[in-house]
Design a protein around this motif. Structure first.
Motif, PDB file in Angstrom:
ATOM      1  N   GLY A 189       0.800  -1.211   0.000  1.00  0.00           N
ATOM      2  CA  GLY A 189       0.000   0.000   0.000  1.00  0.00           C
ATOM      3  C   GLY A 189       0.834   1.262   0.000  1.00  0.00           C
TER       4      GLY A 189
ATOM      5  N   ASP B  99      -1.406  -5.234   3.059  1.00  0.00           N
ATOM      6  CA  ASP B  99      -2.803  -5.623   3.180  1.00  0.00           C
ATOM      7  C   ASP B  99      -2.860  -6.828   4.119  1.00  0.00           C
ATOM      8  OD1 ASP B  99      -5.429  -6.351   2.989  1.00  0.00           O
ATOM      9  OD2 ASP B  99      -5.497  -6.343   0.791  1.00  0.00           O
TER      10      ASP B  99
ATOM     11  N   ARG C  46      -5.171  -8.488   5.257  1.00  0.00           N
ATOM     12  CA  ARG C  46      -6.184  -9.495   4.957  1.00  0.00           C
ATOM     13  C   ARG C  46      -5.672 -10.548   3.981  1.00  0.00           C
ATOM     14  NH1 ARG C  46     -10.183  -5.165   2.592  1.00  0.00           N
ATOM     15  NH2 ARG C  46      -8.170  -4.817   1.546  1.00  0.00           N
TER      16      ARG C  46
ATOM     17  N   TYR D  95      -4.940  -0.292  10.940  1.00  0.00           N
ATOM     18  CA  TYR D  95      -6.341   0.020  10.633  1.00  0.00           C
ATOM     19  C   TYR D  95      -6.668   1.479  10.946  1.00  0.00           C
ATOM     20  CZ  TYR D  95      -7.747   0.161  15.571  1.00  0.00           C
ATOM     21  OH  TYR D  95      -7.889   0.515  16.904  1.00  0.00           O
ATOM     22  N   ARG D  96      -5.854   2.121  11.790  1.00  0.00           N
ATOM     23  CA  ARG D  96      -6.093   3.518  12.157  1.00  0.00           C
ATOM     24  C   ARG D  96      -5.461   4.487  11.153  1.00  0.00           C
ATOM     25  NH1 ARG D  96      -4.391   4.561  18.238  1.00  0.00           N
ATOM     26  NH2 ARG D  96      -2.334   4.022  17.417  1.00  0.00           N
TER      27      ARG D  96
ATOM     28  N   ASN E  76      -4.212   5.629   6.983  1.00  0.00           N
ATOM     29  CA  ASN E  76      -4.555   5.591   5.569  1.00  0.00           C
ATOM     30  C   ASN E  76      -3.510   4.755   4.841  1.00  0.00           C
ATOM     31  OD1 ASN E  76      -5.417   5.990   2.977  1.00  0.00           O
ATOM     32  ND2 ASN E  76      -4.943   8.174   2.911  1.00  0.00           N
ATOM     33  N   THR E  77      -3.761   3.465   4.790  1.00  0.00           N
ATOM     34  CA  THR E  77      -2.787   2.521   4.231  1.00  0.00           C
ATOM     35  C   THR E  77      -2.900   2.367   2.722  1.00  0.00           C
ATOM     36  OG1 THR E  77      -4.310   0.671   4.539  1.00  0.00           O
ATOM     37  CG2 THR E  77      -2.808   1.176   6.364  1.00  0.00           C
TER      38      THR E  77
ATOM     39  N   PHE F  55      -5.560   0.669   1.723  1.00  0.00           N
ATOM     40  CA  PHE F  55      -6.493  -0.456   1.713  1.00  0.00           C
ATOM     41  C   PHE F  55      -7.701  -0.099   2.584  1.00  0.00           C
ATOM     42  CE2 PHE F  55      -2.181  -2.331   1.442  1.00  0.00           C
ATOM     43  CZ  PHE F  55      -2.260  -2.842   0.148  1.00  0.00           C
ATOM     44  N   SER F  56      -8.801  -0.803   2.357  1.00  0.00           N
ATOM     45  CA  SER F  56     -10.013  -0.537   3.132  1.00  0.00           C
ATOM     46  C   SER F  56     -10.261  -1.671   4.114  1.00  0.00           C
ATOM     47  CB  SER F  56     -11.215  -0.380   2.189  1.00  0.00           C
ATOM     48  OG  SER F  56     -11.030   0.704   1.314  1.00  0.00           O
ATOM     49  N   PHE F  57      -9.487  -1.686   5.199  1.00  0.00           N
ATOM     50  CA  PHE F  57      -9.808  -2.663   6.236  1.00  0.00           C
ATOM     51  C   PHE F  57     -10.115  -1.940   7.539  1.00  0.00           C
ATOM     52  CE2 PHE F  57      -5.077  -2.874   5.737  1.00  0.00           C
ATOM     53  CZ  PHE F  57      -4.692  -2.348   6.947  1.00  0.00           C
ATOM     54  N   ARG F  58     -10.804  -2.659   8.421  1.00  0.00           N
ATOM     55  CA  ARG F  58     -11.368  -2.047   9.613  1.00  0.00           C
ATOM     56  C   ARG F  58     -10.779  -2.655  10.883  1.00  0.00           C
ATOM     57  NH1 ARG F  58     -15.924   0.826   8.057  1.00  0.00           N
ATOM     58  NH2 ARG F  58     -16.636   0.404   5.923  1.00  0.00           N
TER      59      ARG F  58
ATOM     60  N   ASP G  48     -10.760  -6.395  11.143  1.00  0.00           N
ATOM     61  CA  ASP G  48      -9.706  -7.024  10.343  1.00  0.00           C
ATOM     62  C   ASP G  48      -8.382  -7.023  11.102  1.00  0.00           C
ATOM     63  OD1 ASP G  48     -11.288  -7.477   7.936  1.00  0.00           O
ATOM     64  OD2 ASP G  48     -11.232  -5.292   7.688  1.00  0.00           O
TER      65      ASP G  48
END
Length: 268
Positions: A101, A114, A116, A147-148, A150-151, A153-156, A159
């Motif tokens: 990323g 990522d 995931r 997750y905190r 802006n990587t 990727f869209s993980f929460r 994840d």
């Protein structure tokens, strides 16, 4: 006669398969609250500190160094990044481009991963195998709070919890202790999964209370502070050490480069 050549990563997996039966269920190092420690990730490791454990780089530390530290009565925790790609690591080519990323702020040669991705997890399994074959007592996987950020990727948060628990389960299955690094918002949820916590600047950023669940569970919190005032002003350093003592944290004042240029400990 044909000679079969195995990639180093495959050799690590084979060796870990041989070693893993040596560990019974729940048989791994569990450091106590207020454990003494030294953290050095850069330059030649200073082996002379009278502490309970050393935290050193997984890739840069030889099996012989780890053995020497252990022979002197110390446990060895091995550091690696579990959330970022580092282009200088020996296994950097094992990551897929799709799993890389954005660049980390302040670290131009690192990119977020990522978490995931099954391919990323396979690389982390091989790193844990390497820690086992080198003889580490435990591991410190870094960058496990992405997750905190802006990587790219869209993980929460869920994840991240899943990934961090994956790391803990895989470490424990190899008889390795594992520390939770810099993930204050999830510390309470993960305190049952990890054996200790490592945090940076929790006093500076008022995050120390987030790790109280570790202390309540009888697990140590290893904290490093980098503010220059703690180096130059003894009264300021004594003040943060008193706060650390009340919380039962194992606090060090260190250079941010973690190169042993200086060291102040809040513990004897």
């Amino acid at each position: 006669m044909r000679v079969l050549l195995f990639p180093f990563s495959m050799l690590c997996v084979l060796l870990s398969t041989l070693f893993s039966p040596l560990y019974a269920a729940d048989d791994w190092y569990r450091p106590p609250v207020s454990v003494t420690w030294q953290w050095q990730l850069d330059d030649i490791v200073n082996e002379g500190y009278d502490v309970d454990l050393y935290d050193i780089d997984l890739f840069d530390s030889s099996h012989e160094l780890i053995q020497r530290l252990q022979a002197s009565g110390k446990k060895v925790i091995c550091y690696f990044s579990a959330g970022s790609y580092e282009d200088w690591r020996s296994d950097a080519t094992e990551f897929a481009m799709k799993d890389l990323g954005k660049t980390l702020s302040g670290w131009d040669d690192e990119r977020w991963l990522d978490i995931r991705s099954s391919e990323v997890r396979e690389v982390m399994i091989r790193r844990l195998d390497l820690a086992l074959t080198k003889g580490c007592d435990g591991v410190e996987p870094d960058n496990v709070d992405s997750y905190r950020t802006n990587t790219g990727f869209s993980f929460r948060a869920n994840d991240q919890l899943d990934y961090n628990r994956f790391l803990a389960t895989e470490a424990h299955s190899r008889g390795l202790a594992i520390g939770l690094k810099n993930d204050p918002d999830q510390a309470r949820a993960l305190s049952n999964d990890f054996d200790f916590a490592i945090t940076e600047q929790c006093f500076e950023y008022s995050e120390c209370r987030s790790y109280s669940s570790f202390i309540k569970a009888g697990k140590p919190v290893l904290n490093a502070e980098y503010r220059r005032i703690y180096v130059d002003d003894e009264s300021e350093r004594n003040s943060v050490c008193k706060q650390s003592e009340r919380l039962q944290f194992s606090t060090l004042v260190l250079p941010k480069a973690l190169d042993d240029a200086f060291r102040f400990s809040c513990l004897p």
